[in-house]
Write a protein that holds these residues in place. Sequence first.
Motif, PDB file in Angstrom:
ATOM      1  N   ALA A  34      15.488  16.443  66.197  1.00  0.00           N
ATOM      2  CA  ALA A  34      14.353  17.123  65.296  1.00  0.00           C
ATOM      3  C   ALA A  34      13.262  16.763  64.936  1.00  0.00           C
ATOM      4  CB  ALA A  34      15.244  17.388  64.047  1.00  0.00           C
ATOM      5  N   SER A  35      13.164  15.027  65.210  1.00  0.00           N
ATOM      6  CA  SER A  35      12.108  14.257  64.713  1.00  0.00           C
ATOM      7  C   SER A  35      11.083  14.418  65.869  1.00  0.00           C
ATOM      8  CB  SER A  35      12.543  12.891  64.480  1.00  0.00           C
ATOM      9  OG  SER A  35      13.131  12.308  65.936  1.00  0.00           O
ATOM     10  N   LEU A  36      11.396  14.657  67.153  1.00  0.00           N
ATOM     11  CA  LEU A  36      10.777  15.077  68.251  1.00  0.00           C
ATOM     12  C   LEU A  36       9.961  16.496  68.293  1.00  0.00           C
ATOM     13  CD1 LEU A  36      13.030  13.379  71.242  1.00  0.00           C
ATOM     14  CD2 LEU A  36      10.885  12.449  69.983  1.00  0.00           C
ATOM     15  N   ARG A  37      11.026  17.460  67.805  1.00  0.00           N
ATOM     16  CA  ARG A  37      10.621  18.918  67.707  1.00  0.00           C
ATOM     17  C   ARG A  37       9.622  19.105  66.703  1.00  0.00           C
ATOM     18  NH1 ARG A  37      15.333  22.725  67.976  1.00  0.00           N
ATOM     19  NH2 ARG A  37      13.647  24.218  68.182  1.00  0.00           N
ATOM     20  N   PHE A 130       9.069  17.681  50.518  1.00  0.00           N
ATOM     21  CA  PHE A 130       8.433  17.997  51.896  1.00  0.00           C
ATOM     22  C   PHE A 130       9.145  18.398  52.938  1.00  0.00           C
ATOM     23  CE2 PHE A 130      10.142  13.748  51.878  1.00  0.00           C
ATOM     24  CZ  PHE A 130      10.746  13.437  53.286  1.00  0.00           C
ATOM     25  N   ALA A 131       8.603  19.120  54.069  1.00  0.00           N
ATOM     26  CA  ALA A 131       9.391  19.615  55.135  1.00  0.00           C
ATOM     27  C   ALA A 131       8.759  19.091  56.548  1.00  0.00           C
ATOM     28  CB  ALA A 131       9.434  21.085  55.097  1.00  0.00           C
ATOM     29  N   ARG A 132       9.501  18.962  57.525  1.00  0.00           N
ATOM     30  CA  ARG A 132       9.145  18.572  58.819  1.00  0.00           C
ATOM     31  C   ARG A 132       8.549  19.812  59.423  1.00  0.00           C
ATOM     32  NH1 ARG A 132      11.880  13.663  60.411  1.00  0.00           N
ATOM     33  NH2 ARG A 132      13.352  13.188  58.710  1.00  0.00           N
ATOM     34  N   LEU A 138       7.627  25.241  60.431  1.00  0.00           N
ATOM     35  CA  LEU A 138       8.606  24.404  59.331  1.00  0.00           C
ATOM     36  C   LEU A 138      10.051  24.230  59.994  1.00  0.00           C
ATOM     37  CD1 LEU A 138       7.564  25.656  56.081  1.00  0.00           C
ATOM     38  CD2 LEU A 138       6.572  23.625  57.295  1.00  0.00           C
ATOM     39  N   GLU A 139      10.304  23.282  59.902  1.00  0.00           N
ATOM     40  CA  GLU A 139      11.628  23.160  60.623  1.00  0.00           C
ATOM     41  C   GLU A 139      12.866  23.868  60.027  1.00  0.00           C
ATOM     42  OE1 GLU A 139      15.036  19.437  61.292  1.00  0.00           O
ATOM     43  OE2 GLU A 139      13.584  18.998  59.743  1.00  0.00           O
ATOM     44  N   PRO A 140      13.522  24.579  60.931  1.00  0.00           N
ATOM     45  CA  PRO A 140      14.636  25.410  60.219  1.00  0.00           C
ATOM     46  C   PRO A 140      16.072  24.491  60.271  1.00  0.00           C
ATOM     47  CG  PRO A 140      14.558  25.814  62.588  1.00  0.00           C
ATOM     48  CD  PRO A 140      13.540  24.876  62.176  1.00  0.00           C
ATOM     49  N   PRO A 141      17.042  24.814  59.705  1.00  0.00           N
ATOM     50  CA  PRO A 141      18.398  24.224  59.237  1.00  0.00           C
ATOM     51  C   PRO A 141      18.744  23.756  61.011  1.00  0.00           C
ATOM     52  CG  PRO A 141      18.381  26.114  58.085  1.00  0.00           C
ATOM     53  CD  PRO A 141      17.218  26.354  58.981  1.00  0.00           C
ATOM     54  N   ARG A 142      19.534  22.450  60.923  1.00  0.00           N
ATOM     55  CA  ARG A 142      19.996  21.913  61.829  1.00  0.00           C
ATOM     56  C   ARG A 142      21.446  22.368  62.217  1.00  0.00           C
ATOM     57  NH1 ARG A 142      17.838  15.582  60.316  1.00  0.00           N
ATOM     58  NH2 ARG A 142      15.521  16.297  60.225  1.00  0.00           N
ATOM     59  N   ARG A 296      14.312  23.704  56.166  1.00  0.00           N
ATOM     60  CA  ARG A 296      15.187  22.477  55.690  1.00  0.00           C
ATOM     61  C   ARG A 296      14.191  21.754  54.767  1.00  0.00           C
ATOM     62  NH1 ARG A 296      16.907  17.430  57.335  1.00  0.00           N
ATOM     63  NH2 ARG A 296      19.480  17.142  57.404  1.00  0.00           N
ATOM     64  N   ILE A 297      14.496  21.544  53.627  1.00  0.00           N
ATOM     65  CA  ILE A 297      13.730  20.773  52.620  1.00  0.00           C
ATOM     66  C   ILE A 297      14.033  19.361  52.265  1.00  0.00           C
ATOM     67  CG2 ILE A 297      12.636  20.986  50.244  1.00  0.00           C
ATOM     68  CD1 ILE A 297      11.682  23.275  52.121  1.00  0.00           C
ATOM     69  N   GLU A 298      13.227  18.495  52.303  1.00  0.00           N
ATOM     70  CA  GLU A 298      13.662  17.254  51.932  1.00  0.00           C
ATOM     71  C   GLU A 298      12.879  16.710  50.826  1.00  0.00           C
ATOM     72  OE1 GLU A 298      14.249  14.269  55.622  1.00  0.00           O
ATOM     73  OE2 GLU A 298      13.412  15.967  56.867  1.00  0.00           O
ATOM     74  N   ARG A 299      13.327  15.530  50.241  1.00  0.00           N
ATOM     75  CA  ARG A 299      12.817  14.965  48.977  1.00  0.00           C
ATOM     76  C   ARG A 299      12.935  13.484  48.776  1.00  0.00           C
ATOM     77  NH1 ARG A 299      16.166  17.633  44.767  1.00  0.00           N
ATOM     78  NH2 ARG A 299      17.616  17.568  46.640  1.00  0.00           N
ATOM     79  N   MET A 300      12.001  12.942  48.221  1.00  0.00           N
ATOM     80  CA  MET A 300      12.347  11.356  48.105  1.00  0.00           C
ATOM     81  C   MET A 300      11.985  11.187  46.558  1.00  0.00           C
ATOM     82  SD  MET A 300       8.612   9.824  49.498  1.00  0.00           S
ATOM     83  CE  MET A 300       8.575   8.508  48.587  1.00  0.00           C
TER      84      MET A 300
END
Length: 337
Positions: A34-37, A130-132, A138-142, A296-300
């Motif tokens: 995912a980090s590459l795509r 944030f999202a990747r 935007l990144e979908p679910p893995r 896929r939603i990330e938060r910090m």
Amino acid sequence: MVNDWKRQLDALHAGLVRRDDPAAWVTEADAVDASLRYPHIALRGPVFGVAVRDPAAGPEWRLLKRVSDGMPQQARDSLNSYLWFKAKDDTEDPGARRELLAAVSVLEREPVDELEVLGVRYRVARGEEFARSGDDGLEPPRPTDVEPVGASWSVRRDVPSPDEGFVLDAGREDGLIAGAMKLALRDFAYTGPRFPAKVRAESVRATRTHPHVVLLPVGFGVAERNEHGWRPRGALMPTPHDARRMLYDAMTETWPLVHEFSEDEKAAYAKAAKRFRAAGRADEARVGDTLYRICRIERMVRLGPDGPEPPRPSDHDEYGPMKMHPTMDADGTIHYS
């Protein structure tokens, strides 16, 4: 700084090897892919929730209310309600009830971000959502993201937020890629002319006052892409299927009513929703030129020596404190007029 990062990443890698957990390795490989795509970060902006430090539960700060509100006042309102219902339902002691209601009274009048009640500290906590993103958006679910057991399109589930009770521990082992992300986010600050100078300055200051980063549980949402780009649609959900269900319900029930769709629009959305549901675990639905994607939603959350970062002076509220519940006496009597 580079050597510090390397030491921490080496420690994360050693921990992963030591666990000898095949599932963890698969998850880690999925995260690497995912980090590459999706190598870029698409920042949505600040989100707010409520954290608590209760000596009876331990020395750590934990999340009481999920970090998903768009304004600090929304989080203050949720704390207001929490304390009011705690006074109503969780104590028979008039003294304890009086202290709880005194805190409610403060929240009705003032935009306070921290209170101590009955020896427990409550704080409005600020996060970043944030999202990747990559070449296709935007990144979908893995594949390794957890789906609910017995996922249903017809039975509504009351799913608790994974935020509730989550310990804000900057030393948590989240995996090698997540660890690298935390290290990279330590120095993250707003830049560019679209952010006012005050906002940029407060963002830089936060990297010094609250230098540690905690990644919150991953969530899932719906994003819409049209000629203007991507924009979020709907709430943060705990699993990919819950987000799919939210999109399906929106296309078949909510949006036709709220946006007063024509009969042709209703038919187009109903047809797209039917295809989306029939596909099972689809992550996209298209209606005309508009694409909807499950993201896929990330938060910090930032941590400092005294706990999670509170709202910044530049964080915007569209309304202020207000009375939300009827008046209650110390004996528990509620007055509705």
